[in-house]
Design an enzyme around this catalytic site. Structure first.
Site, short mmCIF file in Angstrom:
data_model
loop_
_atom_site.label_atom_id
_atom_site.label_comp_id
_atom_site.label_asym_id
_atom_site.label_seq_id
_atom_site.Cartn_x
_atom_site.Cartn_y
_atom_site.Cartn_z
N GLY A 56 0.91 -1.16 0.03
CA GLY A 56 -0.08 -0.04 0.00
C GLY A 56 0.87 1.15 0.06
N GLU B 272 1.66 1.78 -3.45
CA GLU B 272 0.35 2.17 -4.27
C GLU B 272 -0.04 3.46 -3.95
OE1 GLU B 272 -2.53 -1.57 -4.49
OE2 GLU B 272 -1.46 -1.46 -2.57
N GLU C 38 2.34 -8.33 -2.15
CA GLU C 38 1.11 -8.98 -1.25
C GLU C 38 0.96 -10.28 -1.65
OE1 GLU C 38 0.24 -4.49 -1.91
OE2 GLU C 38 1.24 -6.08 -2.69
#
Length: 714
Positions: A111, A114, A136
């Site tokens: 994340g 991201e 992930e």
């Protein structure tokens, strides 16, 4: 806003620093999405704000989501909303018409990356410690913060698929080379200066995918070349994963479907697949073990209390063979001085040469420098003199599995080492208590079982002898963490934990051969089960003669103790292939496999003549179950006998030690996920068909009757 601080300069550029005070590293966890939403709304609605810099107050940027929080998700709706909340804020930022720069101070994973991908420009401080990626998949998940949609639009579908399905982590230079980041800075000051300069020259920044006429690099999912990729990719992925990791398929589906539509629709598609992954059994298994239980171990779950943490300053390694050389390398790599001793100086120097080879390879790949190489090599002193051990605080014996040789090492070492020093044996099979009988300080005698190759394998099995004291365990535990390995603690017994259970996997595969099961079916079953190597190939790696030697030594020990000797059906196969036909494994160039110089290895053609294949072959699921159940059952016995001390150590030891199918989360988690009652039921079917060794351990029967699972006390 909790853990967010903002500062605006005279040019209207807002610098937001993320610095979570209660954590060593920033993570996307409780309260993060709410604070990020407020930050976004404030920036978007502030007419005086001309640009935004997102940075971190730590050496790392954001290392991903708070994986622990995923344990609170019970429904698909919860999982969907969790990622949609953050993605809503990110879309507001990137469509605000004002430039947003990610000033990345260090590692940005999951994340964290991201969030950076949703910024218009990405700059990273150059550091060998920095990792950038979307890993992930290694926990059975997929990138849920927009990664499956932004990365292919940024890099092209093929490169994005490769990075996400393999969970690759890149260094800054490699990330810049493929376009994942835009610039590299030398330090924090340079980082912020470059960020501000870019904002000033790009006042109306817009993401490529929001520009009219945008086309994905290399084509979208309908492009003929990309269609070809998607026609091959699932088959290639299945060839490697054998369908054991649904997250890989879901990532490919996200990219395929999302790159047929606009990005907003694609982001919603991603959220749906994320929810499916988050609630999968595979993700639950892997998060439970490879995240929660691993973190408990690293925080010292198995370390005795009451002893201050200590660092080792000088280590002696006895034996400069493959294991000793590897131990010397990982120890010196941690900045610890090493004395590497062998019978002759040529052997000792050859052991040091192993470090030279590893370092030269690292330099060729840009992972090290000539200066770092020399610094490490200067820490390793080859010798033949035990006098050089006099100021060592730890001795690790890594000689051949022979009691007399090991006893001689102990005598000579203890004659010169300090009274406070601890003595460890790297034996993989011989009981520590019996080896310690020749020691003048058995309370400071312990087992440190490394795995081959030492530089790659993450586990060290710490073995407690009957007289080993807790202070010695604490010191050994601290050393293992110091060299960046994962410690598990086990009690003394024949084969300890890892060697004992690992042997069941290989032996079961060999027993199948004796039963007339086709060798190719055995190997395929091993891979389908999720094991990194099939049993016959793995036996070749270990060598047939070594296993026979260990088996015979164990049999002699059992006889000496007046215990019955049970001969496993695999032993006769090892004698036939190894002794009678002189095929002792890969090192010899022939074992269960042939190893031609200019070709790929292949199963020895004569195996089916020596062990004729039955006309009626058992179902493949039987073979898979036999290979998995035999390991899980033996692990449960080890736990029941207190050979292994915790559920965490049992699970992590099985994955890190010999590669038990990671999608199952370890041997005891395999039982938990299936349910002890179903495990018992299936075990009894296998026992009736293939032998009493499959009879379930009494502790599993007990768990089944009580409806319990294997879990550590909090």
């Amino acid at each position: 806003m909790a853990n967010f601080s903002a500062e605006r300069d005279s040019d209207g550029i807002v610098t937001v620093t993320i610095n979570q005070s209660d954590r060593k590293m920033n993570v996307i966890g409780d309260g993060f999405n709410q604070s990020f939403a407020k930050l976004t709304d404030g920036f978007v609605n502030d007419d005086k704000a001309t640009g935004l810099i997102l940075t971190s107050g730590k050496e790392t940027f954001i290392v991903g989501a708070d994986i622990d929080a995923l344990g609170d998700i019970n429904t698909y709706e919860q999982a969907f909303e969790l990622v949609e909340d953050l993605k809503g804020s990110l879309r507001k930022l990137e469509t605000a018409g004002k430039p947003v720069v990610a000033a990345i101070t260090g590692t940005a994973l999951g994340g964290g990356l991201e969030i950076a991908l949703a910024c218009h420009h990405r700059i990273v401080i150059d550091s060998p410690k920095t990792k950038l990626g979307l890993p992930e998949v290694k926990l059975g998940l997929l990138p849920g913060g927009g990664g499956t949609q932004r990365l292919p639009r940024l890099l092209g579908i093929q490169k994005a698929l490769e990075l996400m399905t393999q969970g690759k982590e890149l260094r800054p230079d490699a990330a810049k080379a493929i376009g994942m980041i835009d610039d590299i800075a030398s330090d924090k000051e340079d980082l912020l200066a470059k960020a501000k300069a870019w904002i000033k020259t790009n006042p109306k920044a817009q993401q490529p995918w929001d520009k009219k006429g945008f086309k994905i690099l290399g084509g979208d999912s309908k492009h003929p070349k990309v269609v070809q990729i998607f026609s091959i990719a699932p088959a290639m992925a299945n060839q490697k994963s054998h369908g054991n990791y649904p997250a890989i398929t879901h990532i490919m589906s996200c990219v395929y479907e999302g790159c047929l539509v606009d990005i907003d629709t694609g982001l919603q598609i991603e959220s749906r697949y994320f929810a499916t992954c988050a609630l999968s059994q595979e993700a639950n298994n892997m998060i439970n073990t490879l995240w929660k239980q691993l973190n408990k171990i690293k925080k010292g779950q198995s370390r005795p209390e009451g002893f201050a943490r200590k660092q080792v300053h000088k280590v002696a390694v006895l034996g400069a063979g493959m294991m000793g050389a590897g131990i010397a390398y990982v120890t010196a790599k941690a900045g610890i001085e090493v004395v590497l001793l062998d019978r002759d100086i040529e052997s000792a120097k050859k052991g040091k040469g192993y470090s030279v080879k590893l370092l030269d390879k690292a330099i060729s790949r840009g992972h090290s420098t000539v200066e770092k190489k020399q610094t490490l090599l200067d820490l390793i002193k080859p010798t033949i003199s035990y006098d050089d051990l006099k100021d060592c605080d730890l001795v690790i014996e890594a000689v051949f599995e022979d009691r007399e040789i090991k006893a001689d090492c102990t005598h000579q070492s203890e004659a010169v080492i300090p009274e406070s020093a601890i003595y460890a044996s790297n034996t993989s099979t011989l009981p520590i208590t019996s080896l310690a009988t020749v020691s003048t300080r058995p309370n400071q005698f312990i087992g440190l079982h490394f795995f081959s190759p030492v530089d790659k394998m993450p586990l060290v099995e710490i073995i407690m002898g009957k007289q080993t004291d807790d202070e010695t365990l604490a010191k050994a535990f601290d050393y293992v963490l110091q060299i960046n390995k994962t410690p598990i603690v086990v009690n003394d017994s024949r084969g300890f934990y890892t060697s004992r259970v690992f042997a069941t996997y290989v032996s079961e595969g060999i027993a199948m051969l004796a039963e007339g099961i086709h060798p190719r079916s055995i190997e395929v079953a091993g891979l389908k089960a999720g094991m990194p190597m099939p049993p016959l190939a793995l036996q070749d790696e270990v060598s047939l003669s070594l296993v026979r030697h260990i088996t015979e030594q164990n049999n002699r020990d059992m006889q000496a103790e007046g215990k019955p000797v049970i001969v496993h059906p695999s032993y006769e196969v090892l004698k036939v292939v190894g002794e009678e036909h002189g095929r002792e494994g890969k090192k010899m160039g022939k074992g269960f496999y042939d190893y031609p110089e200019n070709g790929e290895k292949h199963l020895w053609a004569q195996l089916t003549n020596l062990f004729p294949t039955k006309d009626k072959q058992p179902p493949q699921q039987d073979l898979i179950d036999r290979l998995l159940f035999i390991q899980a059952n033996e692990s449960a016995k080890c736990y029941e006998e207190n050979v292994v001390r915790s559920v965490s150590d049992t699970n992590i030891g099985s994955i890190f030690g010999w590669g038990f199918a990671p999608q199952h989360g370890g041997t005891l988690q395999f039982i938990n996920a299936m349910g002890a009652d179903k495990f018992v039921e299936r075990s009894r079917v296998l026992a009736k068909k293939y032998g009493e060794r499959f009879e379930p351990a009494s502790i599993i029967i007990e768990k089944a009757e009580k409806g319990e699972v294997f879990v550590d006390d909090e």
